[in-house]
Write a protein that holds these residues in place. Sequence first.
Motif, PDB file in Angstrom:
ATOM      1  N   LEU A 179       1.001  -1.072   0.174  1.00 12.48           N
ATOM      2  CA  LEU A 179       0.051   0.045  -0.314  1.00 12.48           C
ATOM      3  C   LEU A 179       0.764   1.545   0.233  1.00 12.48           C
ATOM      4  O   LEU A 179       0.804   2.288  -0.733  1.00 12.48           O
ATOM      5  N   GLY A 180       1.843   1.092   0.588  1.00 10.50           N
ATOM      6  CA  GLY A 180       2.679   1.918   0.766  1.00 10.50           C
ATOM      7  C   GLY A 180       3.202   2.937  -0.735  1.00 10.50           C
ATOM      8  O   GLY A 180       3.559   3.947  -0.539  1.00 10.50           O
ATOM      9  N   PHE A 181       3.821   1.598  -0.974  1.00  9.79           N
ATOM     10  CA  PHE A 181       4.605   1.591  -2.162  1.00  9.79           C
ATOM     11  C   PHE A 181       3.544   2.031  -3.815  1.00  9.79           C
ATOM     12  O   PHE A 181       3.661   3.127  -4.334  1.00  9.79           O
ATOM     13  N   ALA A 182       1.821   1.376  -3.196  1.00 10.46           N
ATOM     14  CA  ALA A 182       1.367   2.284  -4.196  1.00 10.46           C
ATOM     15  C   ALA A 182       1.255   3.275  -4.454  1.00 10.46           C
ATOM     16  O   ALA A 182       0.979   4.298  -4.886  1.00 10.46           O
ATOM     17  N   ALA A 183       0.968   3.661  -3.361  1.00 10.29           N
ATOM     18  CA  ALA A 183       0.459   5.082  -2.758  1.00 10.29           C
ATOM     19  C   ALA A 183       1.682   5.581  -2.721  1.00 10.29           C
ATOM     20  O   ALA A 183       1.540   7.853  -3.074  1.00 10.29           O
ATOM     21  N   GLY A 184       2.743   5.422  -2.638  1.00 13.13           N
ATOM     22  CA  GLY A 184       4.142   6.406  -2.741  1.00 13.13           C
ATOM     23  C   GLY A 184       4.323   7.810  -1.379  1.00 13.13           C
ATOM     24  O   GLY A 184       4.444   8.373  -1.121  1.00 13.13           O
ATOM     25  N   SER A 185       3.151   6.703  -0.141  1.00 12.36           N
ATOM     26  CA  SER A 185       3.789   7.733   0.848  1.00 12.36           C
ATOM     27  C   SER A 185       3.202   6.546   2.066  1.00 12.36           C
ATOM     28  O   SER A 185       2.529   5.347   1.464  1.00 12.36           O
ATOM     29  N   TYR A 186       3.963   6.566   3.373  1.00 11.83           N
ATOM     30  CA  TYR A 186       3.138   5.306   4.065  1.00 11.83           C
ATOM     31  C   TYR A 186       2.163   6.484   5.298  1.00 11.83           C
ATOM     32  O   TYR A 186       1.765   6.072   6.043  1.00 11.83           O
ATOM     33  N   GLU A 187       2.235   7.687   5.263  1.00 14.26           N
ATOM     34  CA  GLU A 187       1.154   8.879   6.040  1.00 14.26           C
ATOM     35  C   GLU A 187       0.047   8.165   5.009  1.00 14.26           C
ATOM     36  O   GLU A 187      -0.978   8.298   4.131  1.00 14.26           O
ATOM     37  N   LEU A 188      -1.378   7.565   6.311  1.00  9.57           N
ATOM     38  CA  LEU A 188      -2.840   8.184   6.211  1.00  9.57           C
ATOM     39  C   LEU A 188      -3.114   9.159   5.792  1.00  9.57           C
ATOM     40  O   LEU A 188      -3.996   8.965   4.945  1.00  9.57           O
ATOM     41  N   SER A 189      -2.766  10.056   5.845  1.00  8.32           N
ATOM     42  CA  SER A 189      -2.964  11.824   5.640  1.00  8.32           C
ATOM     43  C   SER A 189      -3.097  11.867   3.974  1.00  8.32           C
ATOM     44  O   SER A 189      -3.602  12.204   3.220  1.00  8.32           O
ATOM     45  N   LEU A 201      -1.204  -3.068  -8.132  1.00 12.98           N
ATOM     46  CA  LEU A 201      -1.004  -4.333  -6.896  1.00 12.98           C
ATOM     47  C   LEU A 201      -1.809  -4.150  -6.190  1.00 12.98           C
ATOM     48  O   LEU A 201      -2.021  -4.610  -4.883  1.00 12.98           O
ATOM     49  N   TYR A 202      -3.656  -3.839  -6.541  1.00 11.72           N
ATOM     50  CA  TYR A 202      -4.374  -3.084  -5.711  1.00 11.72           C
ATOM     51  C   TYR A 202      -4.755  -4.681  -5.273  1.00 11.72           C
ATOM     52  O   TYR A 202      -5.545  -4.626  -3.955  1.00 11.72           O
ATOM     53  N   LEU A 203      -4.787  -5.716  -5.830  1.00  9.07           N
ATOM     54  CA  LEU A 203      -5.753  -7.346  -5.709  1.00  9.07           C
ATOM     55  C   LEU A 203      -4.995  -7.728  -4.773  1.00  9.07           C
ATOM     56  O   LEU A 203      -5.596  -8.006  -3.726  1.00  9.07           O
ATOM     57  N   PRO A 204      -3.966  -7.959  -4.333  1.00  6.81           N
ATOM     58  CA  PRO A 204      -3.031  -8.804  -3.383  1.00  6.81           C
ATOM     59  C   PRO A 204      -2.331  -8.154  -2.463  1.00  6.81           C
ATOM     60  O   PRO A 204      -2.417  -8.623  -1.443  1.00  6.81           O
ATOM     61  N   MET A 205      -2.924  -6.397  -2.685  1.00  4.58           N
ATOM     62  CA  MET A 205      -2.495  -6.451  -0.851  1.00  4.58           C
ATOM     63  C   MET A 205      -3.956  -5.514  -0.648  1.00  4.58           C
ATOM     64  O   MET A 205      -3.992  -6.086   1.008  1.00  4.58           O
ATOM     65  N   LEU A 206      -4.999  -5.938  -0.874  1.00  2.00           N
ATOM     66  CA  LEU A 206      -6.414  -6.125  -0.539  1.00  2.00           C
ATOM     67  C   LEU A 206      -6.562  -7.513   0.104  1.00  2.00           C
ATOM     68  O   LEU A 206      -7.226  -7.066   0.946  1.00  2.00           O
ATOM     69  N   VAL A 207      -5.686  -8.283  -0.261  1.00  2.00           N
ATOM     70  CA  VAL A 207      -5.949  -9.433  -0.440  1.00  2.00           C
ATOM     71  C   VAL A 207      -5.532  -9.672   1.470  1.00  2.00           C
ATOM     72  O   VAL A 207      -5.932  -9.954   2.298  1.00  2.00           O
ATOM     73  N   LEU A 208      -4.182  -9.421   0.561  1.00  2.00           N
ATOM     74  CA  LEU A 208      -2.992  -9.277   2.356  1.00  2.00           C
ATOM     75  C   LEU A 208      -4.062  -7.955   3.929  1.00  2.00           C
ATOM     76  O   LEU A 208      -4.145  -8.709   5.080  1.00  2.00           O
TER      77      LEU A 208
END
Lengths: 786, 145
Positions: A179-189, A201-208
């Motif tokens: 998720l952090g990789f896909a969004a380019g940030s680890y900050e939720l905001s 990467l949506y599907l794998p990260m969703l499953v995990l």
Amino acid sequence: MLYVVLSLFVLACLAPLLHRYTGRHSGSLLALVPATLFSFFAAQLALVSQGEVLSQRWLWFPGMDIHLSFLLDGLSLLFALLITGIGTFILLYANRYLEGHPALGRFFLFLLTFMGAMLGLVLADNLITLFVFWELTTVSSFMLIGFNHENAESRQKAHQGLMVTVIGGLALMTGFIMLGFAAGSYELSDILQQDLTGHALYLPMLVLILLGAFTKSAQTPFHFWLPNAMAAPTPVSAYLHSATMVKAGIYLLARLQPTLGDSAAWMLTLSAIGAITMLTGIFLASRATGIKKVLAYSTVMALGTLTMLLGLGTEKAALAAVTFLLAHALYKGALFMIAGILDHEAGIKDFQHASGLRHKMPKTCAVAVIAALSLAGVIPLFGFVAKELLLEAVLSGSHWQIALIIATVLANIFVVLVAALLAIKPWFGEEIATPKKAHDPGIAMLSGPMVLASLSLVLGLFPFIADKWLLQAAASAVYGNQITDYLALWHGVNLPLLLSLTSLCFGLLLYSQWPRWRQFTSGVDRLSAFGPEALYTKMMAGLVIFAGWQTKVLQNGYLRNYLLTTIATMLLLVGWAMLRLEHFNITFDLHDVKIQEATVFLILLVTILSAVLVKSFLAAVALLGALGFAVALIYVFFSAIDVGITQVLVETITVLLLVLVLYRLPEFRKLSSNMNRARDAVIAISSGILITLLVLLVTNARDMEGISSFFIANSVPEGYGRNIVNVILVDFRALDTLGEIFVLALVAIGIYAMVHLRTGSKPVTNADKRLASELKRMNTTQGDKK
Amino acid sequence: MSRQFNMRSLILSTGTTIILPLLLLFSLFLLLRGHDEPGGGFIGGLVAAAAIALKLFADDYPSAKSLLRVHPLQIVGVGLAIAALSSLPSLFVGDNFFTAQWWSLDIPIFGTLKLSTPLFFDIGVFLGVIGTVLTAIFTLVEVEH
């Protein structure tokens, strides 16, 4: 907010000490802190309800975008208020419930740690920070579930909860990294501003991520750990398994909905799993007879409902989810504490042994009835508001309307049954004898359920209070946009009301037939042999068998086999990599070899050959020492004085140690066959050749600038030292060195333990004796099992 | 008494009484000068451990043990604690974790004393090494008893 979270951890560490000095008042004193935090959060209501988002950030690992950052919006605030508010009452309650327990100080330590972890989890703005707190809740809840650790069953249940949630946690971490990789940030905001449903990467990260959330929130098929976690003392059940821990998964789903929620995969998975969990939970609840078991299964139902609502993804569903969450926390917290009161004051754990307690425990009875009515969703309690919204949301949902409606109404019928069990069974009817003399508990234990139940009533009558101050903002955070819906007690006569009334009637009907219903469904008990819990047990048993097998094969205790395996593996891997190299050029010229260097080389050659060939341990050790000194000489020639000195000292001490060991070895004899010796020789020689080639290759193929020039240039200006080796060790690379001395310490402990704690050896100190007897006890219990 | 120590040499024993303090002093010297000249906590620790081991071989185990006063494992613990704690002062100044901090103390007559977290860290390493080596040696000797 960092200080808010930290204060709980600091308090946790001080709790055992405080308990020792203040005795039976310690819980009440400790409760002051969550109470203070509650008022701190309550003071933020005004700002947050305006849609403000408060955030704070401390740098932690700035280079990796990992920060101690916190964010307070409606959703976080809702959870924070629940955690601190219910936490306050739980501390008061536990203080009385566990009064006189020898480990009460430790209990407070675990409970406060858990509280801090949970608070950190809902406030965290950084995925990694969130994950750290997530795992902390897992660990601290393990301690709490297994609090009665002398009880084997309790240990086993704690272990089960830990395994299930830890496996989920592992998946979650991978999902977070994606998720952090896909969004380019680890900050939720930052993440919440984006819609990642189209990412590769949506599907794998969703499953995990779903795996993590589902295990934590006990969704089917992982629902089995939650009722088993009732092995914990009741205050823990009330806190962890109604208001906090299991809601962590729901929190995560609600939190990530704006980013991940807008896809068919999300909606269908969540509504399907949620609906199945809802039905499984409430069905099992209707079959159980233990009061805590019933409550636990009905919690599973509530978690399923919440997941289903989050899967609907509409504005109304978001509002329904947060409303249901609040309503559930209020009545379930109260009901769990009442279950504890029944156990503590009357000795009743099972519905079948309880009847007619209303005269002896009038206050408890009143509170229980109110809470149970809220559970059933009877007007004018807050549970009613939540249930109406739930039905409305499902009715206006976008997919699988009919199926979800049927599931919800069905679940509601059983909820009414369960609520009736709780509201009627122990209190009304004929009075029967109880194991303990029944009476109302003191204010410390009753205050929690009383306040929570009255809140259910007040918020039911005036739902706009909760709506305006908190739930609007919370639902907006879940939905991702400002929502316009609002709560109301009375919506007029409409379809949801009719459905609600129908389920009420059927539920009461079912209650009157409860024993028959249980008999009717008794076949299900046999099915449980094939359920997920049975599968879990089999998997764990399989794991133990596998571990035993691989220990026998790989870790058989013969040092020579370890050495052989390690070296052979290295040979294969490095050799293979080397063979695949394209440029294999090794050049070295012997022009500037000085005479002293050649001499050392000859000494090396002679000593190593003799070390292999001599027929005495002592001689071999001495020759190895000589070898080491010769190597030290080489270091000195190349002006690495520090390394040279170290080498000399290490060799000296190695020889000393070897000499000490030598006397314990049998006499020098030839034990292994010629075949084995030949095999060892081949492996030894080829590993020697391999290392030589490797060194030559590496020194020839240095593409990049070495780092040594940096150290040479910066040693004096940055590290204030002229001895570069030392500056590297204690300054530039101090963290590495710290790790190394920790390894040294482990080695020391290992040697000590291996020699002193072997079975059969004589213990030297008192500590040894304790440890040895402990080990012996463990061995015998293991032997018994076999 | 075990097999290997029953040939006690008077010369070695007498020599040790003189050499031992010198060796220990030397190990401190190595430790303290380590930042600028060859030496440091690791080397110093090895020398100190070797010195105690010398006492063990020259005299006997009880006398070596009483020289140390505490169990070597405790020394390991203290060393680890000092080394780990030396990482913290940087946080109070606002620097990154483990950033070296330097302080100068002016002491009359003796001149300036340079104190630093790397020095404390090195002391931790020094103690850790002494403790580990001696734990290994003492443990092996204890088995004989």
